[in-house]
Write a protein that holds these residues in place. Structure first.
Motif, mmCIF file in Angstrom:
data_model
loop_
_atom_site.group_PDB
_atom_site.id
_atom_site.type_symbol
_atom_site.label_atom_id
_atom_site.label_comp_id
_atom_site.label_asym_id
_atom_site.label_seq_id
_atom_site.Cartn_x
_atom_site.Cartn_y
_atom_site.Cartn_z
ATOM 1 N N LEU A 3 16.842 27.882 39.583
ATOM 2 C CA LEU A 3 17.560 28.050 38.108
ATOM 3 C C LEU A 3 19.107 27.785 38.449
ATOM 4 N N LEU A 4 19.853 26.946 37.925
ATOM 5 C CA LEU A 4 21.192 26.627 38.115
ATOM 6 C C LEU A 4 21.914 26.615 36.752
ATOM 7 N N ASP A 5 23.151 27.097 36.646
ATOM 8 C CA ASP A 5 23.981 26.895 35.745
ATOM 9 C C ASP A 5 25.259 26.438 35.967
ATOM 10 N N GLY A 6 25.391 25.131 35.627
ATOM 11 C CA GLY A 6 26.592 24.407 35.804
ATOM 12 C C GLY A 6 27.957 25.079 35.542
ATOM 13 N N VAL A 7 28.899 25.013 36.086
ATOM 14 C CA VAL A 7 30.102 25.429 35.584
ATOM 15 C C VAL A 7 31.026 24.472 34.777
ATOM 16 N N THR A 8 31.043 24.863 33.503
ATOM 17 C CA THR A 8 31.781 23.910 32.677
ATOM 18 C C THR A 8 33.208 23.889 32.853
ATOM 19 N N PRO A 9 33.864 22.651 33.340
ATOM 20 C CA PRO A 9 35.273 22.592 33.596
ATOM 21 C C PRO A 9 36.245 22.655 32.495
ATOM 22 N N PRO A 10 37.446 22.911 32.593
ATOM 23 C CA PRO A 10 38.388 22.617 31.464
ATOM 24 C C PRO A 10 38.570 21.086 31.472
ATOM 25 N N VAL A 63 39.473 21.870 43.323
ATOM 26 C CA VAL A 63 38.830 23.228 42.958
ATOM 27 C C VAL A 63 37.881 23.448 41.826
ATOM 28 N N ARG A 64 37.835 22.314 41.049
ATOM 29 C CA ARG A 64 37.031 22.266 40.106
ATOM 30 C C ARG A 64 36.134 21.132 40.321
ATOM 31 N N THR A 65 35.557 20.695 41.477
ATOM 32 C CA THR A 65 34.740 19.860 41.647
ATOM 33 C C THR A 65 33.392 20.290 41.246
ATOM 34 N N PRO A 66 32.498 19.599 40.504
ATOM 35 C CA PRO A 66 31.295 20.182 39.843
ATOM 36 C C PRO A 66 30.561 21.219 40.858
ATOM 37 N N GLN A 67 30.014 22.444 40.177
ATOM 38 C CA GLN A 67 29.515 23.348 40.785
ATOM 39 C C GLN A 67 28.720 24.272 39.700
ATOM 40 N N ALA A 68 27.812 25.041 40.539
ATOM 41 C CA ALA A 68 26.904 25.499 39.690
ATOM 42 C C ALA A 68 26.488 27.218 40.274
ATOM 43 N N THR A 69 26.169 27.949 39.473
ATOM 44 C CA THR A 69 25.632 29.267 40.125
ATOM 45 C C THR A 69 24.067 29.093 40.343
ATOM 46 N N VAL A 70 23.259 29.588 41.126
ATOM 47 C CA VAL A 70 22.267 29.564 41.759
ATOM 48 C C VAL A 70 21.301 30.891 41.627
ATOM 49 N N VAL A 71 20.129 30.602 41.250
ATOM 50 C CA VAL A 71 19.085 31.541 41.342
ATOM 51 C C VAL A 71 17.641 31.076 41.967
#
Length: 256
Positions: free
Chosen positions: A35-42, A99-107
């Motif tokens: 499960l991933l949650d993509g980090v929404t950028p500004p 610093v805001r390159t696409p990223q995500a939380t991970v489970v």
């Protein structure tokens, strides 16, 4: 075995940045969940031409394949390889040092007849229901701890003393919360992005134990319905301050 998954965008006019999937091996024993949650950028440059949904799809797919097919690797090693594969897929076209390159939380979780492995990075949640019915939340609470001290800034993102997400540096896996539980002590697993875990963490509608009970009775769709009902009753954020009225929400419930 029971497996239920659900995900819903916070805004139907925008792509869903969450990812949730399960793989079961051909042998019929064990499985893996990501499960991933993509980090929404500004609304500014991220240095990437692809965007967060592309990133979470690539990272999630690579991580699930590795967790399911490379059982000799730890979950941390699987995540490191998935991050590296995804970075290579757009290193030539994008600025991955941004610093805001696409990223995500991970489970991630993986189970067989002997054990259940888990990995959590950043603010998505994993719930482990024990054989005695108790529920253990596995959380990476660094963002919460920082937020208690003041506004969380980009200077704290993937930086020493800050918080960590899966982006372009495979070394971040060393920051993940990991562990192993005997299979005989696990009745069920649940994973939630923060758009779904709001029901507990933001809205205080129940405990983690209550949340797991909702998932068992109503499934992930039922939990997300409950989250949306609370959000719709507080559209302006007067009762619950939040920067999005609705967030992308994803949840998984598994009885392995």
């Amino acid at each position: 075995m029971r497996i239920e998954l659900a995900t819903r965008p916070g805004d139907p006019q925008r792509p869903n940045e969450d990812f949730v999937s399960v793989a079961l091996p051909a042998g019929g024993h064990g499985g893996a969940m990501v499960l991933l949650d993509g980090v929404t950028p500004p609304p500014t440059s991220t240095g990437c031409t692809h965007g967060v949904p592309w990133f979470t799809a690539r990272l999630g797919g690579a991580l699930l394949e590795l967790c399911a097919s490379r059982r000799e690797l730890t979950l941390s090693q699987c995540l490191a390889e998935a991050v590296e594969r995804t970075a290579e897929a757009h290193r030539a076209t994008c600025d991955l040092s941004h610093v805001r390159t696409p990223q995500a939380t991970v489970v991630a979780a993986r189970w067989d007849a002997e054990r259940v492995e888990h990995l959590v990075l950043s603010d998505s949640a994993l719930l482990i229901e024990r054989a005695d019915g108790s529920v253990t939340p596995v959380l990476d609470d660094r963002i919460e701890a920082l937020a208690a001290l003041g506004p969380v800034t980009d200077d704290q993102r993937n930086a020493e003393g800050g918080f960590f997400t899966a982006a372009a540096d495979p070394a971040v896996v060393a920051r993940a919360v990991t562990g192993t539980t005997p299979r005989t002590d696990v009745r069920s697993l649940a994973a939630l992005t923060d758009g779904a875990s709001r029901w507990v963490e933001m809205f205080g509608e129940g405990s983690w134990q209550d949340c797991l009970a909702v998932l068992r009775k109503e499934g992930p769709e039922g939990l997300i319905d409950r989250v949306r009902a609370v959000e719709d009753a507080d559209p302006g954020g007067a009762a619950f301050r939040r920067w999005k009225r609705h967030d992308d929400a994803a949840a998984a419930f598994i009885e392995p």
